[in-house]
Design a protein around this motif. Structure first.
Motif, PDB file in Angstrom:
ATOM      1  N   ILE A  27      32.628  55.757  34.364  1.00 47.24           N
ATOM      2  CA  ILE A  27      33.490  55.140  33.355  1.00 47.24           C
ATOM      3  C   ILE A  27      32.759  54.821  32.059  1.00 47.24           C
ATOM      4  O   ILE A  27      33.364  54.272  31.129  1.00 47.24           O
ATOM      5  CB  ILE A  27      34.138  53.860  33.916  1.00 47.24           C
ATOM      6  CG1 ILE A  27      33.059  52.828  34.287  1.00 47.24           C
ATOM      7  CG2 ILE A  27      35.028  54.173  35.111  1.00 47.24           C
ATOM      8  CD1 ILE A  27      33.641  51.484  34.717  1.00 47.24           C
ATOM      9  N   ALA A  28      31.480  55.133  31.953  1.00 43.48           N
ATOM     10  CA  ALA A  28      30.714  54.805  30.750  1.00 43.48           C
ATOM     11  C   ALA A  28      31.373  55.413  29.512  1.00 43.48           C
ATOM     12  O   ALA A  28      31.697  56.602  29.479  1.00 43.48           O
ATOM     13  CB  ALA A  28      29.281  55.316  30.879  1.00 43.48           C
ATOM     14  N   GLY A  29      31.600  54.579  28.493  1.00 42.70           N
ATOM     15  CA  GLY A  29      32.178  55.034  27.248  1.00 42.70           C
ATOM     16  C   GLY A  29      33.679  55.185  27.250  1.00 42.70           C
ATOM     17  O   GLY A  29      34.275  55.528  26.229  1.00 42.70           O
ATOM     18  N   LYS A  30      34.316  54.923  28.380  1.00 44.85           N
ATOM     19  CA  LYS A  30      35.760  55.136  28.494  1.00 44.85           C
ATOM     20  C   LYS A  30      36.532  53.827  28.321  1.00 44.85           C
ATOM     21  O   LYS A  30      35.993  52.737  28.516  1.00 44.85           O
ATOM     22  CB  LYS A  30      36.099  55.777  29.843  1.00 44.85           C
ATOM     23  CG  LYS A  30      35.538  57.182  30.007  1.00 44.85           C
ATOM     24  CD  LYS A  30      35.918  57.769  31.352  1.00 44.85           C
ATOM     25  CE  LYS A  30      35.537  59.252  31.450  1.00 44.85           C
ATOM     26  NZ  LYS A  30      34.107  59.471  31.290  1.00 44.85           N
ATOM     27  N   ASP A  31      37.801  53.958  27.955  1.00 45.94           N
ATOM     28  CA  ASP A  31      38.702  52.812  27.872  1.00 45.94           C
ATOM     29  C   ASP A  31      39.412  52.662  29.216  1.00 45.94           C
ATOM     30  O   ASP A  31      40.109  53.583  29.654  1.00 45.94           O
ATOM     31  CB  ASP A  31      39.750  53.025  26.783  1.00 45.94           C
ATOM     32  CG  ASP A  31      39.135  53.011  25.396  1.00 45.94           C
ATOM     33  OD1 ASP A  31      38.890  51.905  24.883  1.00 45.94           O
ATOM     34  OD2 ASP A  31      38.914  54.101  24.827  1.00 45.94           O
ATOM     35  N   ILE A  32      39.258  51.513  29.853  1.00 43.95           N
ATOM     36  CA  ILE A  32      39.933  51.228  31.116  1.00 43.95           C
ATOM     37  C   ILE A  32      41.107  50.314  30.810  1.00 43.95           C
ATOM     38  O   ILE A  32      40.931  49.190  30.353  1.00 43.95           O
ATOM     39  CB  ILE A  32      38.981  50.562  32.127  1.00 43.95           C
ATOM     40  CG1 ILE A  32      37.700  51.392  32.288  1.00 43.95           C
ATOM     41  CG2 ILE A  32      39.684  50.368  33.454  1.00 43.95           C
ATOM     42  CD1 ILE A  32      37.928  52.817  32.747  1.00 43.95           C
ATOM     43  N   THR A  33      42.310  50.799  31.038  1.00 42.77           N
ATOM     44  CA  THR A  33      43.504  50.023  30.729  1.00 42.77           C
ATOM     45  C   THR A  33      44.032  49.335  31.979  1.00 42.77           C
ATOM     46  O   THR A  33      43.816  49.803  33.103  1.00 42.77           O
ATOM     47  CB  THR A  33      44.606  50.922  30.136  1.00 42.77           C
ATOM     48  OG1 THR A  33      45.064  51.848  31.136  1.00 42.77           O
ATOM     49  CG2 THR A  33      44.068  51.711  28.945  1.00 42.77           C
ATOM     50  N   GLY A  34      44.737  48.237  31.759  1.00 39.70           N
ATOM     51  CA  GLY A  34      45.316  47.511  32.884  1.00 39.70           C
ATOM     52  C   GLY A  34      46.498  46.696  32.426  1.00 39.70           C
ATOM     53  O   GLY A  34      46.548  46.240  31.274  1.00 39.70           O
ATOM     54  N   ASP A  35      47.473  46.508  33.323  1.00 39.93           N
ATOM     55  CA  ASP A  35      48.584  45.636  32.984  1.00 39.93           C
ATOM     56  C   ASP A  35      48.150  44.185  33.149  1.00 39.93           C
ATOM     57  O   ASP A  35      46.982  43.896  33.432  1.00 39.93           O
ATOM     58  CB  ASP A  35      49.820  45.970  33.820  1.00 39.93           C
ATOM     59  CG  ASP A  35      49.572  45.860  35.314  1.00 39.93           C
ATOM     60  OD1 ASP A  35      48.576  45.225  35.704  1.00 39.93           O
ATOM     61  OD2 ASP A  35      50.371  46.416  36.092  1.00 39.93           O
ATOM     62  N   ALA A  36      49.086  43.262  32.961  1.00 41.01           N
ATOM     63  CA  ALA A  36      48.730  41.840  32.924  1.00 41.01           C
ATOM     64  C   ALA A  36      48.064  41.356  34.202  1.00 41.01           C
ATOM     65  O   ALA A  36      47.219  40.460  34.171  1.00 41.01           O
ATOM     66  CB  ALA A  36      49.980  41.008  32.633  1.00 41.01           C
ATOM     67  N   LEU A  37      48.424  41.952  35.340  1.00 41.77           N
ATOM     68  CA  LEU A  37      47.841  41.527  36.611  1.00 41.77           C
ATOM     69  C   LEU A  37      46.324  41.681  36.610  1.00 41.77           C
ATOM     70  O   LEU A  37      45.600  40.878  37.211  1.00 41.77           O
ATOM     71  CB  LEU A  37      48.450  42.361  37.751  1.00 41.77           C
ATOM     72  CG  LEU A  37      47.993  42.028  39.168  1.00 41.77           C
ATOM     73  CD1 LEU A  37      48.503  40.652  39.576  1.00 41.77           C
ATOM     74  CD2 LEU A  37      48.488  43.081  40.153  1.00 41.77           C
ATOM     75  N   LEU A  38      45.814  42.703  35.925  1.00 47.04           N
ATOM     76  CA  LEU A  38      44.376  42.990  35.925  1.00 47.04           C
ATOM     77  C   LEU A  38      43.647  42.381  34.725  1.00 47.04           C
ATOM     78  O   LEU A  38      42.463  42.670  34.525  1.00 47.04           O
ATOM     79  CB  LEU A  38      44.144  44.500  35.959  1.00 47.04           C
ATOM     80  CG  LEU A  38      44.581  45.188  37.257  1.00 47.04           C
ATOM     81  CD1 LEU A  38      44.391  46.693  37.150  1.00 47.04           C
ATOM     82  CD2 LEU A  38      43.804  44.646  38.443  1.00 47.04           C
ATOM     83  N   THR A  39      44.317  41.565  33.946  1.00 45.38           N
ATOM     84  CA  THR A  39      43.657  40.886  32.832  1.00 45.38           C
ATOM     85  C   THR A  39      42.846  39.732  33.406  1.00 45.38           C
ATOM     86  O   THR A  39      43.269  38.565  33.410  1.00 45.38           O
ATOM     87  CB  THR A  39      44.694  40.398  31.807  1.00 45.38           C
ATOM     88  OG1 THR A  39      45.493  41.503  31.400  1.00 45.38           O
ATOM     89  CG2 THR A  39      44.009  39.803  30.576  1.00 45.38           C
ATOM     90  N   GLN A  40      41.666  40.080  33.911  1.00 44.85           N
ATOM     91  CA  GLN A  40      40.809  39.139  34.626  1.00 44.85           C
ATOM     92  C   GLN A  40      39.408  39.134  34.007  1.00 44.85           C
ATOM     93  O   GLN A  40      38.869  40.198  33.660  1.00 44.85           O
ATOM     94  CB  GLN A  40      40.706  39.527  36.108  1.00 44.85           C
ATOM     95  CG  GLN A  40      42.042  39.663  36.819  1.00 44.85           C
ATOM     96  CD  GLN A  40      42.736  38.331  37.035  1.00 44.85           C
ATOM     97  OE1 GLN A  40      42.088  37.279  37.085  1.00 44.85           O
ATOM     98  NE2 GLN A  40      44.053  38.366  37.175  1.00 44.85           N
ATOM     99  N   ARG A  41      38.813  37.963  33.898  1.00 46.40           N
ATOM    100  CA  ARG A  41      37.498  37.853  33.283  1.00 46.40           C
ATOM    101  C   ARG A  41      36.424  38.595  34.085  1.00 46.40           C
ATOM    102  O   ARG A  41      35.535  39.219  33.518  1.00 46.40           O
ATOM    103  CB  ARG A  41      37.134  36.366  33.125  1.00 46.40           C
ATOM    104  CG  ARG A  41      37.995  35.650  32.092  1.00 46.40           C
ATOM    105  CD  ARG A  41      37.881  34.132  32.191  1.00 46.40           C
ATOM    106  NE  ARG A  41      38.680  33.470  31.168  1.00 46.40           N
ATOM    107  CZ  ARG A  41      40.007  33.325  31.216  1.00 46.40           C
ATOM    108  NH1 ARG A  41      40.674  33.794  32.266  1.00 46.40           N
ATOM    109  NH2 ARG A  41      40.656  32.728  30.236  1.00 46.40           N
TER     110      ARG A  41
END
Length: 240
Positions: A27-41
């Motif tokens: 995943i280096a250099g990539k954008d990892i997207t997530g919905d609100a459930l995965l908005t975790q510190r």
């Protein structure tokens, strides 16, 4: 994901399995997207440590973030970027995005690059029905790394994937599936995605997948036509 030491049991909790799933990906250099459930510190810190970037939706499960971002954009000026989508599928869509670094030092969230607000407007061409929705988000990419146009493109990429899951869950109630053992979960998901893919290849503007599925229930011959399993299956779309 399989439980270690067992070929039968599966873990399906999204939050708990996000990091183990990503451990096996480059995943280096990539954008990892997530919905609100995965908005975790914890997930945000993990992605930065792996030299990736996060792009998260912000909703009520992170009330502090949601309130601060909403307040920032409450009195917004002209959008930073506007995109008008082609009138495909019988509707006209306009998307506007506002981005800001004003909260970077204020928010209790790791490695904030900028926050954003996306406004989506849609008009159905036949009925004139109007809809509007607002989405808030946060990303670790700075304005130098991601322009408003790029942030919007990443967001659209996420929801194009999410929309496939929505179709499957809405039409097959997949989120409540009780298939949990062996290869059952993977196999049934593949079959459902295959079915939706076939239907989408024949889908007409303003025609829903649910409508097509109802038609197939009453006209099972169409199933064989869609799959090209009949001698007189035509090259074009079969009649609905």
């Amino acid at each position: 994901m399989p439980v270690a030491g067992s070929d039968e049991l599966k873990r399906t909790n999204e939050i708990g399995m996000a990091i183990p799933l990503l451990d096996g990906c480059d995943i280096a250099g990539k954008d990892i997207t997530g919905d609100a459930l995965l908005t975790q510190r914890t997930l945000a810190r993990y992605l930065i440590e792996r030299q990736a970037h996060y792009h998260f939706t912000v909703k009520g499960n992170q009330a502090g973030l949601q309130g601060a971002i909403a307040l920032l954009f409450e009195k917004r000026a002209a959008a930073d970027f506007v995109e008008v989508a082609p009138a495909d599928h019988g509707r006209i869509e306009t998307r506007r995005i506002w981005c800001s670094t004003a909260l970077n030092a204020y928010l209790d969230f790791p490695h904030v690059g900028q926050v954003f607000l996306i406004e989506r407007e849609s008009i159905e061409k036949k009925t004139g029905e109007y809809s509007r929705e607002i989405a808030l988000g946060i990303t670790s990419r700075t304005p130098q790394e991601a322009t408003p146009q790029r942030v919007l493109a990443v967001n659209r990429g996420h929801w194009s994937i999410e929309s496939v899951h929505y179709l499957i869950d809405w039409n097959y109630d997949e989120d409540r599936s009780r298939i949990r053992t062996g290869s059952g979960p993977e196999n049934i998901t593949r079959l459902r995605r295959f079915a939706v893919g076939i239907l989408k290849s024949f889908q007409k503007p303003a025609q829903s997948i649910a409508e097509m599925m109802r038609s197939l229930c009453f006209r099972t011959r169409l199933v064989f036509d869609y799959l090209r399993m009949t001698k007189n299956s035509v090259t074009g779309s079969p009649r609905p």
